[in-house]
Design an enzyme around this catalytic site. Structure first.
Site, PDB file in Angstrom:
ATOM      1  N   PHE A   1      10.367   4.216  -5.986  1.00  0.00           N
ATOM      2  CA  PHE A   1       8.975   4.206  -6.448  1.00  0.00           C
ATOM      3  C   PHE A   1       8.834   4.532  -7.937  1.00  0.00           C
ATOM      4  O   PHE A   1       7.732   4.501  -8.470  1.00  0.00           O
ATOM      5  CB  PHE A   1       8.088   5.139  -5.612  1.00  0.00           C
TER       6      PHE A   1
ATOM      7  N   ARG B   1       4.451  20.534 -11.086  1.00  0.00           N
ATOM      8  CA  ARG B   1       3.522  20.151 -10.018  1.00  0.00           C
ATOM      9  C   ARG B   1       2.130  20.063 -10.633  1.00  0.00           C
ATOM     10  O   ARG B   1       1.673  21.007 -11.284  1.00  0.00           O
ATOM     11  CB  ARG B   1       3.546  21.199  -8.901  1.00  0.00           C
TER      12      ARG B   1
ATOM     13  N   GLU C   1      13.058   7.536  -2.126  1.00  0.00           N
ATOM     14  CA  GLU C   1      13.245   8.238  -0.856  1.00  0.00           C
ATOM     15  C   GLU C   1      14.289   7.513  -0.008  1.00  0.00           C
ATOM     16  O   GLU C   1      14.233   6.290   0.161  1.00  0.00           O
ATOM     17  CB  GLU C   1      11.916   8.274  -0.100  1.00  0.00           C
TER      18      GLU C   1
ATOM     19  N   LYS D   1      -0.563  14.425  -2.793  1.00  0.00           N
ATOM     20  CA  LYS D   1      -0.146  13.919  -1.486  1.00  0.00           C
ATOM     21  C   LYS D   1      -1.247  14.181  -0.465  1.00  0.00           C
ATOM     22  O   LYS D   1      -1.905  15.219  -0.481  1.00  0.00           O
ATOM     23  CB  LYS D   1       1.180  14.538  -1.049  1.00  0.00           C
TER      24      LYS D   1
ATOM     25  N   GLU E   1       0.811   5.015  -2.381  1.00  0.00           N
ATOM     26  CA  GLU E   1       2.108   4.646  -1.806  1.00  0.00           C
ATOM     27  C   GLU E   1       2.282   5.375  -0.479  1.00  0.00           C
ATOM     28  O   GLU E   1       1.791   6.503  -0.312  1.00  0.00           O
ATOM     29  CB  GLU E   1       3.253   5.063  -2.745  1.00  0.00           C
TER      30      GLU E   1
ATOM     31  N   LYS F   1       3.836   7.747   2.154  1.00  0.00           N
ATOM     32  CA  LYS F   1       4.671   8.942   2.033  1.00  0.00           C
ATOM     33  C   LYS F   1       5.768   8.863   3.089  1.00  0.00           C
ATOM     34  O   LYS F   1       5.536   9.119   4.265  1.00  0.00           O
ATOM     35  CB  LYS F   1       3.841  10.219   2.203  1.00  0.00           C
TER      36      LYS F   1
END
Length: 545
Positions: free
Chosen positions: A331, A405, A293, A411, A246, A248
């Site tokens: 997302f 995490r 986002e 990322k 996807e 960022k």
């Protein structure tokens, strides 16, 4: 029997007086075990300097100046003594403890101040809006201080200032909850990540209700986080399977909570930012929680700074809406029609998300299937050409793990990464910046606390520097004249040319040519980068040479 503020304060003193982690946990566990169901969540929040859950939009808003004015009236102390007492301790709570010993104002009926009474008073202070609100808050504070013993006053003020400083963080409090009720620490911590409120976590631990844990509409959960990888090759070699890629987006991460009549929006810090984005007040379904986002967009992407300016406005005018409109790229979906989906695989969650009939300004985040290094590289370059930051790469079978995490999501950003750091000191500038705190010393976190890695003074606008000066003055814990030591609260995203070894800073490293990319109001100090990451970037540089 109702828990009292005096008992709470005495427990806080015991916690503060020992450096032993084990003893702290024992003290807290014994205290929590004796609390009623009604007092337990309130006591846990107060121990972490909170009155309300993090997503509650209310704030007590009793400022330092209001506390000083109230202390002056209650104790008869003049300005000189107030200042001298504060400077003696460097802590307003400890200053209040000493000053209240000379209390001139008391109430006729000196009844014990219970935690429930305290909550009712602070709730009243937070709920009053508009004309007369400031005066009402001051009256509430004076009434409380008139009832307080010196020790009670100390911890009342510490809670109001958000500065407990007793060596108890939320992690230790979770350990104490596990001990108090005989629960597994892992389960207590996982529950805490989902419900994102230590008060609610306490009730779950009390009941042992881990198996029935569900998300609740309008109660945000912690966001799932991603590790960072440095190249398409590293991603492809690590996963060796089909992945979702996807774009960022360079915006603000936000959860949308929607019923068929109401929408609320929560930031990464679980703050209610609904009022900052009125154009997103459009229901997207009945009982839906989305992750996505918020991106500034007007005939193309707008600078991130434009979006941040909106977060600090009390009123969003039509001019602001016209100048910096936003869209929301969804997302993920975490909750739908009463069912929690975080334990479902991403592939299934994405299908449910796409079954929603999203309409502008809501859009589905672009998603591509990739596997090979070349496919990942092509998607990455496409993202950069469109003005985005890079790629998010996700395993299709990944569950949504709040607050964690891991490498189920990674990322991939532009080759030279930035670091999220926290300001620990600020200095006055020169020339047109004279009188303004414009030079910022910043740090990353390590297992031994915060470690300084540099100083930056470029990258902010004049308006941002004015705003920062006001905020840093309020966060000052030690005034050295030209320099102020501040509470580590404000997070910056800092770009740099490279990292070098340095004996100047206690981290052992320094950023070369650091410049501030942006202020990260949406991030807390818990989310800043680590010294391990700094070392990793340094070692990568060395290998490339």
């Amino acid at each position: 029997m109702a828990a009292t503020l005096l008992e709470f304060a005495e427990v806080c003193e015991k916690i503060r007086s020992t450096s032993s982690k084990k003893q702290k946990i024992t003290i807290v566990a014994n205290y929590l075990r004796g609390l009623s169901r009604e007092d337990l969540p309130l006591a846990c929040r107060l121990l972490t300097s909170r009155v309300f859950p993090p997503w509650d939009a209310r704030a007590v808003n009793i400022s330092y100046s209001t506390i000083l004015d109230a202390l002056k009236e209650i104790t008869g102390a003049d300005e000189k003594r107030l200042k001298a007492t504060y400077l003696k301790y460097g802590d307003l709570g400890s200053a209040a403890e000493e000053l209240i010993q000379d209390k001139k104002v008391t109430t006729l009926l000196q009844t014990p101040l219970t935690l429930q009474n305290l909550y009712s008073a602070l709730d009243s202070a937070a709920s009053k809006k508009g004309e007369g609100a400031a005066e009402h808050r001051e009256r509430v504070l004076k009434g409380l201080l008139a009832l307080c013993s010196p020790l009670e006053a100390k911890y009342l003020v510490k809670v109001l200032c958000g500065e407990m400083r007793i060596g108890l963080d939320e992690g230790l409090l979770e350990e104490a909850l596990a001990v108090a009720y005989g629960r597994g620490l892992k389960k207590v911590r996982e529950a805490g990540l989902v419900v994102a409120d230590i008060g609610e976590s306490a009730l779950i631990a009390l009941d042992g209700a881990f198996e029935t844990l569900k998300l609740k509409l309008f109660h945000p959960t912690n966001f799932m986080l991603a590790e960072e990888m440095s190249s398409p090759q590293e991603v492809a070699e690590y996963f060796r399977c089909e992945l979702y890629a996807e774009y960022k987006y360079d915006g603000v991460r936000a959860q949308i909570h929607s019923s068929d009549k109401e929408v609320r929006i929560f930031s990464r810090r679980l703050e209610d930012i609904t009022n900052s984005f009125p154009e997103l007040h459009i229901p997207v379904g009945r009982e839906v929680i989305l992750d996505g986002e918020i991106v500034p967009y007007k005939d193309g992407l707008l600078p991130f700074q434009k979006l941040q300016q909106r977060l600090h406005r009390k009123t969003i005018t039509q001019d602001v809406l016209n100048e910096t409109p936003v869209v929301y790229f969804a997302f993920d979906i975490l909750y739908y029609n009463g069912e929690t989906y975080i334990d479902k695989p991403l592939k299934e969650r994405r299908a449910i998300l796409e079954s929603l009939d999203l309409k502008p300004p809501f859009y589905y985040a672009n998603q591509m299937k990739v596997r090979s290094e070349d496919e990942i590289k092509e998607a990455f370059e496409s993202s950069l050409k469109l003005g985005y930051e890079g790629l998010m790469i996700k395993r299709p079978d990944s569950e949504y793990t709040p607050g964690k995490r891991g490498k189920k999501w990674v990322k991939l950003k532009k080759e030279l990464a930035t670091l999220d750091v926290v300001i620990v000191a600020a200095e006055y500038g020169h020339g047109k910046r004279a009188g303004l705190l414009s030079d910022y010393t910043f740090a990353v976190k390590s297992k031994d606390g915060l470690k300084v890695i540099g100083k930056a003074y470029s990258g902010l606008t004049d308006e941002e520097i004015l705003d920062m000066t006001e905020k840093l003055n309020k966060l000052t814990v030690k005034d050295l004249g030209h320099k102020k030591i501040v509470e580590p609260k404000i997070v910056l995203e800092v770009a740099f040319n490279n990292i070098q070894r340095s004996s100047r800073h206690d981290s052992g490293y320094a950023l070369r040519f650091p410049r501030i990319k942006r202020i990260r109001w949406d991030k807390s100090v818990d989310e800043i980068d680590t010294l391990d990451k700094v070392k990793e970037i340094y070692e990568q540089q060395t290998r490339k040479k």
